[in-house]
Write a protein that holds these residues in place. Structure first.
Motif, short mmCIF file in Angstrom:
data_model
loop_
_atom_site.label_atom_id
_atom_site.label_comp_id
_atom_site.label_asym_id
_atom_site.label_seq_id
_atom_site.Cartn_x
_atom_site.Cartn_y
_atom_site.Cartn_z
N LEU A 176 -97.26 24.17 58.14
CA LEU A 176 -96.17 23.18 57.97
C LEU A 176 -96.42 21.75 58.16
O LEU A 176 -97.20 21.34 59.30
CB LEU A 176 -95.02 23.62 59.27
N ALA A 177 -96.03 20.98 57.14
CA ALA A 177 -96.41 19.48 57.11
C ALA A 177 -95.74 18.69 58.50
O ALA A 177 -94.90 19.25 58.84
CB ALA A 177 -95.79 18.80 56.06
N GLU A 178 -96.64 17.67 58.89
CA GLU A 178 -96.31 17.15 60.28
C GLU A 178 -94.91 16.68 60.48
O GLU A 178 -93.93 16.77 61.20
CB GLU A 178 -97.22 16.49 60.74
N CYS A 179 -94.40 16.25 59.21
CA CYS A 179 -92.99 15.38 58.92
C CYS A 179 -91.77 16.53 58.84
O CYS A 179 -90.75 16.45 59.16
CB CYS A 179 -92.95 14.90 57.56
N CYS A 180 -92.20 17.77 59.14
CA CYS A 180 -91.14 18.85 58.93
C CYS A 180 -91.30 19.80 60.27
O CYS A 180 -90.51 21.03 60.26
CB CYS A 180 -91.41 19.90 57.90
N THR A 181 -91.76 19.32 61.45
CA THR A 181 -92.14 20.10 62.57
C THR A 181 -90.88 20.07 63.57
O THR A 181 -90.71 20.74 64.61
CB THR A 181 -93.31 19.85 63.34
N ARG A 182 -89.95 18.91 63.37
CA ARG A 182 -89.42 18.53 64.49
C ARG A 182 -88.05 19.48 64.70
O ARG A 182 -87.79 20.28 65.73
CB ARG A 182 -88.51 17.28 64.45
N GLY A 183 -87.16 19.74 63.59
CA GLY A 183 -86.14 20.44 63.58
C GLY A 183 -85.01 20.13 64.89
O GLY A 183 -85.04 19.09 65.52
N ILE A 184 -84.15 21.18 64.85
CA ILE A 184 -83.04 21.01 65.95
C ILE A 184 -83.66 21.48 67.22
O ILE A 184 -84.19 22.60 67.48
CB ILE A 184 -81.72 21.61 65.47
N ASN A 185 -83.46 20.51 68.34
CA ASN A 185 -83.80 21.09 69.60
C ASN A 185 -82.67 20.97 70.55
O ASN A 185 -82.08 19.55 70.72
CB ASN A 185 -85.02 20.02 70.19
N PRO A 186 -82.44 21.74 71.42
CA PRO A 186 -81.19 21.74 72.40
C PRO A 186 -81.51 20.45 73.30
O PRO A 186 -80.46 19.77 73.44
CB PRO A 186 -81.26 23.01 73.15
N ASP A 187 -82.41 20.25 73.86
CA ASP A 187 -82.77 19.20 74.88
C ASP A 187 -82.48 17.83 74.08
O ASP A 187 -81.78 16.94 74.75
CB ASP A 187 -84.24 19.20 75.38
#
Length: 86
Positions: free
Chosen positions: A64-75
């Motif tokens: 997975l490319a670094e730019c695509c790792t974040r996603g939705i995070n509850p915190d």
């Protein structure tokens, strides 16, 4: 010589279509660009196994490319104020 495998996980929305266009324009002759529709159950399962958390997402040679790792995070959502009264 093996080609570089570039997979784009897409929901076929306007943002995804723009990403597909960007990646295809950036690709060189040694890049094999494959667009995958995450509405397909097997594709969605594979995307999840690769760590895809939001779309569009780009995977290069199985990573997975670094730019695509974040996603939705509850915190992160809580920090932005979701679930808190004004």
């Amino acid at each position: 010589m093996m080609k570089r495998k570039v997979e784009i996980f897409s929901a076929n929305c306007p943002v995804c279509v723009e990403t597909v266009s960007l990646v295809k324009n950036m690709a060189c002759p040694d890049c094999d660009v494959i667009v995958l529709n995450t509405q397909d159950a097997a594709t969605a399962k594979r995307a999840k196994s690769l760590g895809v958390r939001s779309l569009p997402a780009v995977v290069v040679d199985g990573k997975l490319a670094e730019c695509c790792t974040r996603g939705i995070n509850p915190d992160t959502l809580r920090q932005a104020g979701v679930g808190k009264a004004r």
